[in-house]
Design a protein around this motif. Structure first.
Motif, PDB file in Angstrom:
ATOM      1  N   ASP A  96    -120.239 -20.528  80.759  1.00  0.00           N
ATOM      2  CA  ASP A  96    -121.661 -20.880  80.838  1.00  0.00           C
ATOM      3  C   ASP A  96    -122.217 -21.217  79.459  1.00  0.00           C
ATOM      4  OD1 ASP A  96    -121.982 -20.754  83.547  1.00  0.00           O
ATOM      5  OD2 ASP A  96    -122.745 -18.708  83.585  1.00  0.00           O
ATOM      6  N   THR A  97    -121.898 -20.371  78.484  1.00  0.00           N
ATOM      7  CA  THR A  97    -122.431 -20.559  77.134  1.00  0.00           C
ATOM      8  C   THR A  97    -121.506 -21.373  76.248  1.00  0.00           C
ATOM      9  OG1 THR A  97    -121.410 -18.528  76.277  1.00  0.00           O
ATOM     10  CG2 THR A  97    -123.586 -18.333  77.306  1.00  0.00           C
ATOM     11  N   GLY A  98    -120.227 -21.475  76.642  1.00  0.00           N
ATOM     12  CA  GLY A  98    -119.252 -22.163  75.809  1.00  0.00           C
ATOM     13  C   GLY A  98    -118.702 -21.304  74.691  1.00  0.00           C
ATOM     14  N   GLU A  99    -119.045 -20.022  74.674  1.00  0.00           N
ATOM     15  CA  GLU A  99    -118.578 -19.137  73.604  1.00  0.00           C
ATOM     16  C   GLU A  99    -117.051 -19.059  73.594  1.00  0.00           C
ATOM     17  OE1 GLU A  99    -118.689 -14.390  72.330  1.00  0.00           O
ATOM     18  OE2 GLU A  99    -119.807 -15.106  74.084  1.00  0.00           O
ATOM     19  N   SER A 100    -116.468 -19.192  72.413  1.00  0.00           N
ATOM     20  CA  SER A 100    -115.018 -19.105  72.247  1.00  0.00           C
ATOM     21  C   SER A 100    -114.669 -18.026  71.234  1.00  0.00           C
ATOM     22  CB  SER A 100    -114.437 -20.445  71.776  1.00  0.00           C
ATOM     23  OG  SER A 100    -114.582 -21.442  72.761  1.00  0.00           O
ATOM     24  N   VAL A 101    -113.473 -17.479  71.375  1.00  0.00           N
ATOM     25  CA  VAL A 101    -112.947 -16.503  70.423  1.00  0.00           C
ATOM     26  C   VAL A 101    -111.757 -17.136  69.705  1.00  0.00           C
ATOM     27  CG1 VAL A 101    -111.774 -14.284  70.163  1.00  0.00           C
ATOM     28  CG2 VAL A 101    -113.722 -14.492  71.720  1.00  0.00           C
ATOM     29  N   PHE A 102    -111.765 -17.059  68.390  1.00  0.00           N
ATOM     30  CA  PHE A 102    -110.704 -17.635  67.563  1.00  0.00           C
ATOM     31  C   PHE A 102    -109.832 -16.511  67.013  1.00  0.00           C
ATOM     32  CE2 PHE A 102    -113.931 -20.752  67.920  1.00  0.00           C
ATOM     33  CZ  PHE A 102    -113.301 -21.978  67.841  1.00  0.00           C
ATOM     34  N   SER A 103    -108.521 -16.711  67.057  1.00  0.00           N
ATOM     35  CA  SER A 103    -107.587 -15.645  66.697  1.00  0.00           C
ATOM     36  C   SER A 103    -106.494 -16.160  65.771  1.00  0.00           C
ATOM     37  CB  SER A 103    -106.947 -15.053  67.958  1.00  0.00           C
ATOM     38  OG  SER A 103    -107.919 -14.655  68.901  1.00  0.00           O
ATOM     39  N   SER A 104    -105.927 -15.194  65.034  1.00  0.00           N
ATOM     40  CA  SER A 104    -104.833 -15.502  64.109  1.00  0.00           C
ATOM     41  C   SER A 104    -103.503 -14.972  64.599  1.00  0.00           C
ATOM     42  CB  SER A 104    -105.140 -14.922  62.723  1.00  0.00           C
ATOM     43  OG  SER A 104    -106.370 -15.391  62.235  1.00  0.00           O
ATOM     44  N   THR A 105    -103.524 -14.094  65.601  1.00  0.00           N
ATOM     45  CA  THR A 105    -102.289 -13.507  66.113  1.00  0.00           C
ATOM     46  C   THR A 105    -102.241 -13.638  67.634  1.00  0.00           C
ATOM     47  OG1 THR A 105    -103.193 -11.276  66.472  1.00  0.00           O
ATOM     48  CG2 THR A 105    -102.358 -11.791  64.259  1.00  0.00           C
ATOM     49  N   GLN A 106    -101.030 -13.536  68.180  1.00  0.00           N
ATOM     50  CA  GLN A 106    -100.848 -13.612  69.624  1.00  0.00           C
ATOM     51  C   GLN A 106    -101.550 -12.456  70.327  1.00  0.00           C
ATOM     52  OE1 GLN A 106     -98.917 -16.130  71.444  1.00  0.00           O
ATOM     53  NE2 GLN A 106    -100.192 -15.189  73.028  1.00  0.00           N
ATOM     54  N   GLU A 107    -101.508 -11.279  69.703  1.00  0.00           N
ATOM     55  CA  GLU A 107    -102.130 -10.104  70.298  1.00  0.00           C
ATOM     56  C   GLU A 107    -103.639 -10.304  70.433  1.00  0.00           C
ATOM     57  OE1 GLU A 107     -98.245  -9.261  68.811  1.00  0.00           O
ATOM     58  OE2 GLU A 107    -100.023 -10.045  67.760  1.00  0.00           O
ATOM     59  N   GLU A 108    -104.264 -10.822  69.400  1.00  0.00           N
ATOM     60  CA  GLU A 108    -105.702 -11.087  69.455  1.00  0.00           C
ATOM     61  C   GLU A 108    -106.019 -12.134  70.520  1.00  0.00           C
ATOM     62  OE1 GLU A 108    -106.699 -10.334  64.691  1.00  0.00           O
ATOM     63  OE2 GLU A 108    -106.433 -12.358  65.483  1.00  0.00           O
ATOM     64  N   HIS A 109    -105.172 -13.126  70.596  1.00  0.00           N
ATOM     65  CA  HIS A 109    -105.398 -14.193  71.573  1.00  0.00           C
ATOM     66  C   HIS A 109    -105.236 -13.673  73.005  1.00  0.00           C
ATOM     67  CE1 HIS A 109    -105.637 -18.165  73.258  1.00  0.00           C
ATOM     68  NE2 HIS A 109    -104.413 -18.104  73.758  1.00  0.00           N
ATOM     69  N   ASP A 110    -104.264 -12.813  73.221  1.00  0.00           N
ATOM     70  CA  ASP A 110    -104.067 -12.235  74.555  1.00  0.00           C
ATOM     71  C   ASP A 110    -105.293 -11.432  74.985  1.00  0.00           C
ATOM     72  OD1 ASP A 110    -101.565 -13.357  74.702  1.00  0.00           O
ATOM     73  OD2 ASP A 110    -100.489 -11.533  74.131  1.00  0.00           O
ATOM     74  N   ALA A 111    -105.865 -10.697  74.038  1.00  0.00           N
ATOM     75  CA  ALA A 111    -107.063  -9.906  74.343  1.00  0.00           C
ATOM     76  C   ALA A 111    -108.233 -10.827  74.690  1.00  0.00           C
ATOM     77  CB  ALA A 111    -107.420  -9.016  73.156  1.00  0.00           C
ATOM     78  N   ALA A 112    -108.348 -11.930  73.966  1.00  0.00           N
ATOM     79  CA  ALA A 112    -109.430 -12.880  74.248  1.00  0.00           C
ATOM     80  C   ALA A 112    -109.225 -13.547  75.602  1.00  0.00           C
ATOM     81  CB  ALA A 112    -109.502 -13.928  73.142  1.00  0.00           C
TER      82      ALA A 112
ATOM     83  N   ASP B 187    -107.463 -19.065  59.000  1.00  0.00           N
ATOM     84  CA  ASP B 187    -106.072 -18.962  59.431  1.00  0.00           C
ATOM     85  C   ASP B 187    -105.935 -18.921  60.948  1.00  0.00           C
ATOM     86  OD1 ASP B 187    -107.148 -16.484  59.904  1.00  0.00           O
ATOM     87  OD2 ASP B 187    -105.608 -15.350  58.818  1.00  0.00           O
ATOM     88  N   TRP B 188    -106.937 -19.391  61.676  1.00  0.00           N
ATOM     89  CA  TRP B 188    -106.881 -19.354  63.135  1.00  0.00           C
ATOM     90  C   TRP B 188    -105.820 -20.326  63.659  1.00  0.00           C
ATOM     91  CZ3 TRP B 188    -111.670 -21.176  60.925  1.00  0.00           C
ATOM     92  CH2 TRP B 188    -112.551 -20.147  60.590  1.00  0.00           C
ATOM     93  N   ILE B 189    -105.068 -19.876  64.643  1.00  0.00           N
ATOM     94  CA  ILE B 189    -104.117 -20.760  65.315  1.00  0.00           C
ATOM     95  C   ILE B 189    -104.284 -20.714  66.833  1.00  0.00           C
ATOM     96  CG2 ILE B 189    -102.361 -20.810  63.502  1.00  0.00           C
ATOM     97  CD1 ILE B 189    -100.892 -18.582  64.956  1.00  0.00           C
ATOM     98  N   TYR B 190    -105.231 -19.911  67.298  1.00  0.00           N
ATOM     99  CA  TYR B 190    -105.533 -19.818  68.723  1.00  0.00           C
ATOM    100  C   TYR B 190    -107.048 -19.819  68.927  1.00  0.00           C
ATOM    101  CZ  TYR B 190    -100.790 -17.767  68.943  1.00  0.00           C
ATOM    102  OH  TYR B 190     -99.444 -17.525  68.815  1.00  0.00           O
ATOM    103  N   PHE B 191    -107.476 -20.273  70.080  1.00  0.00           N
ATOM    104  CA  PHE B 191    -108.860 -20.063  70.516  1.00  0.00           C
ATOM    105  C   PHE B 191    -108.913 -20.194  72.025  1.00  0.00           C
ATOM    106  CE2 PHE B 191    -108.599 -24.631  69.964  1.00  0.00           C
ATOM    107  CZ  PHE B 191    -109.309 -25.153  71.021  1.00  0.00           C
ATOM    108  N   VAL B 192    -109.879 -19.534  72.607  1.00  0.00           N
ATOM    109  CA  VAL B 192    -110.056 -19.616  74.052  1.00  0.00           C
ATOM    110  C   VAL B 192    -111.524 -19.375  74.375  1.00  0.00           C
ATOM    111  CG1 VAL B 192    -109.548 -17.155  74.444  1.00  0.00           C
ATOM    112  CG2 VAL B 192    -109.233 -18.772  76.311  1.00  0.00           C
ATOM    113  N   ALA B 193    -112.037 -20.130  75.340  1.00  0.00           N
ATOM    114  CA  ALA B 193    -113.408 -19.910  75.799  1.00  0.00           C
ATOM    115  C   ALA B 193    -113.452 -18.606  76.586  1.00  0.00           C
ATOM    116  CB  ALA B 193    -113.865 -21.064  76.676  1.00  0.00           C
ATOM    117  N   VAL B 194    -114.441 -17.775  76.327  1.00  0.00           N
ATOM    118  CA  VAL B 194    -114.567 -16.499  77.036  1.00  0.00           C
ATOM    119  C   VAL B 194    -115.811 -16.456  77.911  1.00  0.00           C
ATOM    120  CG1 VAL B 194    -113.247 -15.201  75.333  1.00  0.00           C
ATOM    121  CG2 VAL B 194    -115.719 -15.426  75.047  1.00  0.00           C
TER     122      VAL B 194
END
Length: 368
Positions: free
Chosen positions: A336-352, A326-333
């Motif tokens: 260097d490694t390309g690691e991304s965090v995937f989120s289902s809510t705006q709050e989770e995405h803001d934290a990422a 159910d992910w609708i957001y993602f952002v690289a964090v």
């Protein structure tokens, strides 16, 4: 039990409690300092170590394994340094570029494809690029995620085909058997390593790249009637996904956003449409995000007008079989490694996103 004895006992009890509280506070403070120190080190440790000379931004020795690096016409030392670091040949682009600046005479590089090793010292890499024996005749190694323009430059440099000839041939996409309605070769030039003959023409070279992409689409079961759409999605996955293991999740985010009627809001599409896709910056400018061009998914609903780059097999496979989620957001964090965090809510995405901001603060000049 008399009052004095009760008073003495009470005082000792208060003292004991104060000592206990003091110890607890000390433990908490020490724990907080340890946690803070751990956080600071995780964010700034590499830079601190390098500053004090505890670690180096350069490898030692002549390297191991092998890879291919392409130098195209017009590239300067800074471009070549970035290509070497991206390919894993040198540890950092800074180390190689600083070495170039330290040379008594300006170093000249001949365009072409070069056989290199991984994890070479900057000096070893420079020596290898100056050795004619390492230049591969009529060979072009095309990385995933390059645009048509970039790909033609690589083919020209590696195969010794005039760039003007390649560009002229590319003006007629229909000549290469693309589906009806496809007006650009973007997305249709499969990234791989190619060996050409000395008399290969520009049109023949392009046809070979197109035929290889069609072969891959056939192997992966892409329906002929939707191949332009598949390549469009795959090109976004290729440019947005930092790690191959994240490609399927990125493909799922695309599907989830399209299904819910959300704007895709992919920076890669805004940058491509505005001509900023070669800047190497994770952030898009306000002008790029607001520009009303057919590729800008911050402005227009649905997919962009077409592919924004040439995707590889992994990106295409991810689009054809995205996982449930159910992910609708993602952002690289971590760039260097390309690691991304995937989120289902705006709050989770803001934290990422806050994680990315912290990483960028600790790693200036690395694409932020």
């Amino acid at each position: 039990m008399n009052a004095r004895s009760r008073g003495a006992r009470s005082e000792r009890s208060h003292v004991g409690r104060r000592v206990l509280i003091s110890l607890i506070v000390a433990v908490v403070l020490l724990g907080g300092l340890a946690a803070a120190g751990s956080y600071v080190w995780s964010q700034f440790g590499p830079a601190i170590s390098e500053t004090f000379g505890w670690t180096s931004n350069d490898y030692e020795g002549k390297g191991k394994g092998k890879t291919v690096v392409v130098i195209t016409e017009g590239e300067i030392g800074e471009d070549i340094a970035a290509s070497l670091a991206e390919a894993g040949v040198v540890k950092t682009s800074e180390a190689f570029y600083e070495l170039l600046l330290d040379q008594d005479e300006e170093v000249a590089f001949q365009p072409g494809s070069y056989q290199m090793k991984l994890q070479m010292s900057s000096q070893a890499a420079l020596d290898a690029l100056q050795d004619p024996e390492n230049r591969m005749a009529f060979t072009a190694m095309i990385p995933e995620g390059k645009t048509v323009e970039q790909t033609l430059e690589i083919v020209s440099a590696g195969a010794d085909i005039p760039l003007k000839e390649l560009k002229q041939a590319a003006k007629d996409p229909a000549a290469f058997g693309l589906p009806e309605g496809v007006e650009s070769l973007e997305g249709w030039l499969f990234p791989a390593t190619y060996e050409f003959e000395s008399d290969t023409t520009g049109a023949q070279a392009i046809q070979r790249l197109v035929d290889t992409q069609v072969q891959v689409l056939d192997e992966l079961g892409a329906p002929p009637e939707s191949r332009e759409e598949v390549l469009t999605k795959a090109s976004i996955v290729q440019r947005e996904g930092g790690r191959i293991e994240d490609f399927p999740k990125v493909a799922r985010v695309i599907e989830n956003r399209l299904a819910s009627g959300m704007l895709l809001q992919m920076d890669s599409t805004a940058q491509y449409g505005f001509g900023q896709h070669e800047d190497g910056n994770v952030w898009s400018t306000d002008e790029a995000l607001a520009d009303d061009n057919p590729w800008n998914t911050y402005v227009n609903e649905g997919l962009p007008a077409g592919p924004i780059a040439n995707p590889g097999r992994d990106a295409i496979a991810a689009v054809l079989d995205p996982p449930a989620g159910d992910w609708i957001y993602f952002v690289a964090v971590n760039l260097d490694t390309g690691e991304s965090v995937f989120s289902s809510t705006q709050e989770e995405h803001d934290a990422a996103t806050a994680q990315l901001n912290e990483w960028c603060l600790a790693n200036p000049g690395k694409g932020c």
